[in-house]
Design a protein around this motif. Structure first.
Motif, PDB file in Angstrom:
ATOM      1  N   ALA A 110      57.105  67.572  16.273  1.00 23.75           N
ATOM      2  CA  ALA A 110      57.403  66.564  15.247  1.00 23.75           C
ATOM      3  C   ALA A 110      58.177  67.193  14.099  1.00 23.75           C
ATOM      4  CB  ALA A 110      56.118  65.927  14.741  1.00 23.75           C
ATOM      5  N   LEU A 111      57.775  68.360  13.675  1.00 24.06           N
ATOM      6  CA  LEU A 111      58.472  69.042  12.579  1.00 24.06           C
ATOM      7  C   LEU A 111      59.907  69.397  12.958  1.00 24.06           C
ATOM      8  CD1 LEU A 111      55.627  71.362  11.270  1.00 24.06           C
ATOM      9  CD2 LEU A 111      56.656  69.405  10.090  1.00 24.06           C
ATOM     10  N   LEU A 112      60.117  69.854  14.176  1.00 27.75           N
ATOM     11  CA  LEU A 112      61.458  70.175  14.643  1.00 27.75           C
ATOM     12  C   LEU A 112      62.348  68.940  14.617  1.00 27.75           C
ATOM     13  CD1 LEU A 112      63.418  72.234  15.972  1.00 27.75           C
ATOM     14  CD2 LEU A 112      62.500  71.482  18.178  1.00 27.75           C
ATOM     15  N   ARG A 113      61.835  67.826  15.114  1.00 18.77           N
ATOM     16  CA  ARG A 113      62.629  66.601  15.163  1.00 18.77           C
ATOM     17  C   ARG A 113      62.879  66.038  13.762  1.00 18.77           C
ATOM     18  NH1 ARG A 113      59.890  64.042  20.646  1.00 18.77           N
ATOM     19  NH2 ARG A 113      60.798  65.633  21.993  1.00 18.77           N
ATOM     20  N   LEU A 114      61.867  66.053  12.926  1.00 18.38           N
ATOM     21  CA  LEU A 114      62.057  65.555  11.564  1.00 18.38           C
ATOM     22  C   LEU A 114      63.033  66.430  10.783  1.00 18.38           C
ATOM     23  CD1 LEU A 114      58.391  64.540  10.748  1.00 18.38           C
ATOM     24  CD2 LEU A 114      60.342  62.992  10.988  1.00 18.38           C
ATOM     25  N   SER A 115      62.944  67.732  10.959  1.00 24.30           N
ATOM     26  CA  SER A 115      63.871  68.612  10.237  1.00 24.30           C
ATOM     27  C   SER A 115      65.298  68.441  10.734  1.00 24.30           C
ATOM     28  CB  SER A 115      63.430  70.078  10.312  1.00 24.30           C
ATOM     29  OG  SER A 115      63.522  70.563  11.629  1.00 24.30           O
ATOM     30  N   ALA A 116      65.463  68.121  12.009  1.00 26.09           N
ATOM     31  CA  ALA A 116      66.803  67.882  12.534  1.00 26.09           C
ATOM     32  C   ALA A 116      67.416  66.637  11.900  1.00 26.09           C
ATOM     33  CB  ALA A 116      66.762  67.731  14.054  1.00 26.09           C
ATOM     34  N   LEU A 117      66.596  65.671  11.564  1.00 31.04           N
ATOM     35  CA  LEU A 117      67.086  64.431  10.959  1.00 31.04           C
ATOM     36  C   LEU A 117      67.217  64.525   9.435  1.00 31.04           C
ATOM     37  CD1 LEU A 117      64.992  61.895  13.052  1.00 31.04           C
ATOM     38  CD2 LEU A 117      67.449  62.372  13.263  1.00 31.04           C
ATOM     39  N   ALA A 118      66.730  65.604   8.867  1.00 32.80           N
ATOM     40  CA  ALA A 118      66.691  65.742   7.409  1.00 32.80           C
ATOM     41  C   ALA A 118      67.986  66.322   6.839  1.00 32.80           C
ATOM     42  CB  ALA A 118      65.493  66.596   6.996  1.00 32.80           C
ATOM     43  N   GLN A 119      69.098  65.804   7.302  1.00 38.51           N
ATOM     44  CA  GLN A 119      70.421  66.207   6.803  1.00 38.51           C
ATOM     45  C   GLN A 119      71.320  64.994   6.984  1.00 38.51           C
ATOM     46  OE1 GLN A 119      73.528  66.796   8.311  1.00 38.51           O
ATOM     47  NE2 GLN A 119      74.442  67.979   6.643  1.00 38.51           N
ATOM     48  N   ASN A 177      74.556  64.218   7.570  1.00 42.78           N
ATOM     49  CA  ASN A 177      75.449  64.047   8.721  1.00 42.78           C
ATOM     50  C   ASN A 177      74.677  63.883  10.019  1.00 42.78           C
ATOM     51  OD1 ASN A 177      77.904  64.097   7.367  1.00 42.78           O
ATOM     52  ND2 ASN A 177      78.156  66.302   7.594  1.00 42.78           N
ATOM     53  N   ARG A 178      73.631  64.669  10.202  1.00 47.29           N
ATOM     54  CA  ARG A 178      72.848  64.556  11.437  1.00 47.29           C
ATOM     55  C   ARG A 178      72.153  63.207  11.518  1.00 47.29           C
ATOM     56  NH1 ARG A 178      71.674  70.139  10.342  1.00 47.29           N
ATOM     57  NH2 ARG A 178      69.617  69.589   9.527  1.00 47.29           N
ATOM     58  N   LEU A 179      71.632  62.732  10.415  1.00 52.61           N
ATOM     59  CA  LEU A 179      71.002  61.417  10.413  1.00 52.61           C
ATOM     60  C   LEU A 179      72.032  60.335  10.718  1.00 52.61           C
ATOM     61  CD1 LEU A 179      68.470  59.726  10.014  1.00 52.61           C
ATOM     62  CD2 LEU A 179      68.973  59.701   7.554  1.00 52.61           C
ATOM     63  N   ALA A 180      73.216  60.456  10.154  1.00 55.41           N
ATOM     64  CA  ALA A 180      74.281  59.475  10.428  1.00 55.41           C
ATOM     65  C   ALA A 180      74.680  59.496  11.900  1.00 55.41           C
ATOM     66  CB  ALA A 180      75.488  59.754   9.539  1.00 55.41           C
ATOM     67  N   VAL A 181      74.789  60.686  12.481  1.00 52.37           N
ATOM     68  CA  VAL A 181      75.128  60.811  13.898  1.00 52.37           C
ATOM     69  C   VAL A 181      74.045  60.159  14.745  1.00 52.37           C
ATOM     70  CG1 VAL A 181      75.375  62.444  15.823  1.00 52.37           C
ATOM     71  CG2 VAL A 181      76.538  62.889  13.651  1.00 52.37           C
ATOM     72  N   PHE A 182      72.803  60.463  14.445  1.00 47.69           N
ATOM     73  CA  PHE A 182      71.706  59.915  15.234  1.00 47.69           C
ATOM     74  C   PHE A 182      71.667  58.388  15.138  1.00 47.69           C
ATOM     75  CE2 PHE A 182      67.259  58.721  15.954  1.00 47.69           C
ATOM     76  CZ  PHE A 182      67.107  59.229  17.230  1.00 47.69           C
ATOM     77  N   ARG A 183      71.807  57.860  13.944  1.00 48.44           N
ATOM     78  CA  ARG A 183      71.789  56.402  13.772  1.00 48.44           C
ATOM     79  C   ARG A 183      72.957  55.743  14.508  1.00 48.44           C
ATOM     80  NH1 ARG A 183      68.845  53.748   9.845  1.00 48.44           N
ATOM     81  NH2 ARG A 183      70.651  52.437   9.436  1.00 48.44           N
ATOM     82  N   LEU A 210      80.737  68.529  13.524  1.00 51.07           N
ATOM     83  CA  LEU A 210      80.015  67.625  14.413  1.00 51.07           C
ATOM     84  C   LEU A 210      79.356  68.400  15.545  1.00 51.07           C
ATOM     85  CD1 LEU A 210      79.163  64.817  15.362  1.00 51.07           C
ATOM     86  CD2 LEU A 210      81.328  64.709  16.620  1.00 51.07           C
ATOM     87  N   SER A 211      80.063  69.346  16.104  1.00 50.65           N
ATOM     88  CA  SER A 211      79.510  70.144  17.192  1.00 50.65           C
ATOM     89  C   SER A 211      78.224  70.840  16.761  1.00 50.65           C
ATOM     90  CB  SER A 211      80.546  71.173  17.659  1.00 50.65           C
ATOM     91  OG  SER A 211      80.003  71.964  18.678  1.00 50.65           O
ATOM     92  N   ALA A 212      78.238  71.402  15.571  1.00 50.21           N
ATOM     93  CA  ALA A 212      77.039  72.074  15.062  1.00 50.21           C
ATOM     94  C   ALA A 212      75.905  71.078  14.848  1.00 50.21           C
ATOM     95  CB  ALA A 212      77.366  72.788  13.749  1.00 50.21           C
ATOM     96  N   GLN A 213      76.226  69.890  14.339  1.00 54.29           N
ATOM     97  CA  GLN A 213      75.202  68.875  14.104  1.00 54.29           C
ATOM     98  C   GLN A 213      74.604  68.383  15.422  1.00 54.29           C
ATOM     99  OE1 GLN A 213      74.439  69.157  11.304  1.00 54.29           O
ATOM    100  NE2 GLN A 213      76.055  68.956   9.821  1.00 54.29           N
TER     101      GLN A 213
END
Length: 120
Positions: free
Chosen positions: A6-15, A17-23, A49-52
């Motif tokens: 859960a922490l890994l996934r939440l931290s991935a979304l806590a930026q 650009n990454r949140l925008a990509v995911f949405r 984008l590649s890094a995100q």
């Protein structure tokens, strides 16, 4: 789900650009989007984008597949659902009034699913 996942996934979304990509990938659905299209729509440099996408993939939140010369990315819906369930599974301690807004969201999602048709 383990807390570390859960922490890994939440931290991935806590930026941002990454949140925008995911949405964007969630909106795209199971058909997904090519990396170039994601970059164009979000106005993100391809190398950024590649890094995100790498961070999101390592967290298990996006999947990819090759389609000719393109790589198509999709949101990992099952893993997203697991994270949402993890966050709310102990909600309310039986008080349905507290979780009513969550039920309303899930009802709207179910009603907007093409196979379900429109709800009344």
């Amino acid at each position: 789900m383990e807390t570390s996942t859960a922490l890994l996934r939440l931290s991935a979304l806590a930026q941002a650009n990454r949140l925008a990509v995911f949405r964007l990938l969630v909106k795209a659905g199971k058909s997904g989007l090519a990396a170039g299209e994601i970059a164009r729509q979000l106005e993100i440099a391809p190398n950024t984008l590649s890094a995100q996408l790498t961070v999101l993939a390592n967290a298990g939140l996006v999947d990819s597949r090759r389609d000719g010369r393109s790589i198509i990315y999709t949101a990992a819906f099952e893993q997203m659902g697991e994270l949402i369930v993890y966050l709310v599974e102990d909600c309310c301690q039986g008080d349905a009034g507290i979780c009513a807004p969550l039920a309303g969201v899930t009802d709207r999602i179910a009603c907007s699913t093409p196979s379900k048709g429109a709800c009344s």
